[in-house]
Design a protein around this motif. Structure first.
Motif, PDB file in Angstrom:
ATOM      1  N   PRO A  65       0.649  -0.936  -0.067  1.00 47.22           N
ATOM      2  CA  PRO A  65      -0.303  -0.366  -0.510  1.00 47.22           C
ATOM      3  C   PRO A  65       0.830   0.761   0.294  1.00 47.22           C
ATOM      4  O   PRO A  65       1.992   1.158   0.345  1.00 47.22           O
ATOM      5  N   PRO A  66       0.268   2.107  -0.977  1.00 51.17           N
ATOM      6  CA  PRO A  66       1.326   3.380  -0.565  1.00 51.17           C
ATOM      7  C   PRO A  66       1.016   3.962   0.404  1.00 51.17           C
ATOM      8  O   PRO A  66       0.126   4.098   1.876  1.00 51.17           O
ATOM      9  N   VAL A  67       2.501   4.309   1.089  1.00 55.05           N
ATOM     10  CA  VAL A  67       2.858   5.691   1.915  1.00 55.05           C
ATOM     11  C   VAL A  67       2.077   6.778   2.227  1.00 55.05           C
ATOM     12  O   VAL A  67       2.309   7.419   1.663  1.00 55.05           O
ATOM     13  N   ARG A  68       1.158   6.619   3.802  1.00 56.54           N
ATOM     14  CA  ARG A  68       0.708   7.982   4.182  1.00 56.54           C
ATOM     15  C   ARG A  68       1.811   8.987   4.564  1.00 56.54           C
ATOM     16  O   ARG A  68       2.391   8.241   5.299  1.00 56.54           O
ATOM     17  N   PRO A  69       1.695  10.315   4.367  1.00 57.08           N
ATOM     18  CA  PRO A  69       2.168  10.958   4.682  1.00 57.08           C
ATOM     19  C   PRO A  69       1.974  11.024   6.118  1.00 57.08           C
ATOM     20  O   PRO A  69       0.820  10.857   7.213  1.00 57.08           O
ATOM     21  N   PRO A  70       2.874  11.744   7.235  1.00 54.81           N
ATOM     22  CA  PRO A  70       2.881  11.356   8.701  1.00 54.81           C
ATOM     23  C   PRO A  70       1.523  12.969   8.930  1.00 54.81           C
ATOM     24  O   PRO A  70       1.396  13.325   8.618  1.00 54.81           O
ATOM     25  N   LYS A  71       1.269  12.365   9.830  1.00 56.59           N
ATOM     26  CA  LYS A  71       0.214  13.414  10.919  1.00 56.59           C
ATOM     27  C   LYS A  71       0.357  14.520  11.406  1.00 56.59           C
ATOM     28  O   LYS A  71       0.104  15.364  11.833  1.00 56.59           O
ATOM     29  N   TYR A  72       1.595  13.841  12.592  1.00 54.76           N
ATOM     30  CA  TYR A  72       2.050  14.624  13.389  1.00 54.76           C
ATOM     31  C   TYR A  72       3.050  14.487  13.542  1.00 54.76           C
ATOM     32  O   TYR A  72       3.864  14.242  13.384  1.00 54.76           O
ATOM     33  N   GLY A  73       3.745  15.698  14.372  1.00 48.04           N
ATOM     34  CA  GLY A  73       4.480  16.204  15.220  1.00 48.04           C
ATOM     35  C   GLY A  73       5.967  16.121  13.925  1.00 48.04           C
ATOM     36  O   GLY A  73       5.537  16.637  12.816  1.00 48.04           O
ATOM     37  N   THR A  74       6.815  15.980  14.749  1.00 49.67           N
ATOM     38  CA  THR A  74       8.624  16.338  13.458  1.00 49.67           C
ATOM     39  C   THR A  74       8.478  15.705  12.681  1.00 49.67           C
ATOM     40  O   THR A  74       8.802  16.193  11.722  1.00 49.67           O
ATOM     41  N   ALA A  75       7.503  14.055  12.680  1.00 45.59           N
ATOM     42  CA  ALA A  75       7.666  13.025  11.244  1.00 45.59           C
ATOM     43  C   ALA A  75       6.662  14.131  10.362  1.00 45.59           C
ATOM     44  O   ALA A  75       7.212  14.357   8.851  1.00 45.59           O
ATOM     45  N   ARG A  76       5.734  14.892  10.772  1.00 45.47           N
ATOM     46  CA  ARG A  76       5.379  15.761   9.790  1.00 45.47           C
ATOM     47  C   ARG A  76       5.930  17.478   9.381  1.00 45.47           C
ATOM     48  O   ARG A  76       5.841  17.253   7.706  1.00 45.47           O
ATOM     49  N   ALA A  77       6.259  17.598  10.058  1.00 42.46           N
ATOM     50  CA  ALA A  77       6.895  18.694   9.671  1.00 42.46           C
ATOM     51  C   ALA A  77       8.205  18.654   9.000  1.00 42.46           C
ATOM     52  O   ALA A  77       8.703  18.845   7.546  1.00 42.46           O
ATOM     53  N   VAL A  78       8.629  17.080   8.819  1.00 45.16           N
ATOM     54  CA  VAL A  78       9.918  16.793   7.798  1.00 45.16           C
ATOM     55  C   VAL A  78       9.501  16.223   6.175  1.00 45.16           C
ATOM     56  O   VAL A  78       9.184  17.004   5.987  1.00 45.16           O
ATOM     57  N   HIS A  79       7.629  16.323   6.499  1.00 42.02           N
ATOM     58  CA  HIS A  79       7.288  15.645   5.227  1.00 42.02           C
ATOM     59  C   HIS A  79       7.035  16.954   4.868  1.00 42.02           C
ATOM     60  O   HIS A  79       7.019  17.231   3.700  1.00 42.02           O
ATOM     61  N   GLU A  80       7.152  18.107   5.629  1.00 44.62           N
ATOM     62  CA  GLU A  80       6.148  19.590   4.894  1.00 44.62           C
ATOM     63  C   GLU A  80       7.758  20.092   3.985  1.00 44.62           C
ATOM     64  O   GLU A  80       7.242  21.204   3.684  1.00 44.62           O
TER      65      GLU A  80
END
Length: 198
Positions: free
Chosen positions: A99-114
């Motif tokens: 399954p395609p990996v969904r972007p993280p929603k919260y915290g540092t992981a979301r900031a890195v994604h953004e």
């Protein structure tokens, strides 16, 4: 002519993407599919060459030439991620891929994604600005380069907006709701599943 070519390049991008993925997964011809996907950069080369020739032949630089530079920049910055996004979903749907990996929603992981997303948009904008500046230099001080400068200003706005979004997720990280922080009551009693980020 330039606008028509931009539209043709955009249509060709999606046609090549669909054909490449169809050959890779539906027809089980991965090499042919890869070859079609590798043809995508040729669209930008053609558009860039035609735009340069048009300016060389004495055409006054206007919004169409600026739009061509912006299109090339955004394809360079976002084209690969678009192909990767589509490939992951087609592979999952038709070839049994994960399954395609969904972007993280919260915290540092979301900031890195953004920041990664912002990086792609900033790259696109910088490439566009560089092409626009090359066109300005090519035209020289005697020509009217106002429309090209206007496109450069728009690209700076795009960079600024993406930086604001990325910084906001860094300074004000989105926190995971408390109700979702613990998924298994048994784990919560032993402390194994407390406050884990997705």
């Amino acid at each position: 002519m330039i606008v028509g070519l931009i539209i043709a390049c955009e249509v060709a991008f999606w046609v090549l993407l669909a054909a490449g993925l169809a050959f890779r997964y539906a027809l089980r011809m991965p090499r042919t599919g890869l070859a079609l996907l590798l043809c995508e950069p040729l669209l930008e080369v053609v558009l860039f060459a035609v735009t340069a020739i048009d300016l060389k032949n004495g055409a006054e630089p206007d919004w169409r030439h600026g739009l061509a530079a912006v299109y090339i920049g955004f394809t360079v910055g976002l084209g690969h991620s678009t192909i990767k996004w589509a490939d992951a979903r087609v592979a999952h749907r038709f070839a049994g891929g994960p399954p395609p990996v969904r972007p993280p929603k919260y915290g540092t992981a979301r900031a890195v994604h953004e920041w990664k997303v912002a990086g792609r948009w900033i790259l696109a904008s910088l490439v566009a600005c560089a092409l626009l500046q090359a066109a300005v230099w090519y035209v020289g001080g005697d020509g009217d380069t106002g429309s090209l400068r206007a496109w450069q200003l728009r690209m700076l706005w795009v960079i600024g907006i993406n930086l604001v979004i990325a910084v906001s997720y860094t300074v004000f990280p989105k926190q995971e709701p408390r109700g979702k922080a613990v998924e298994n009551p048994v784990d919560s009693e032993s402390g194994a599943g407390s406050s884990s980020r997705r």
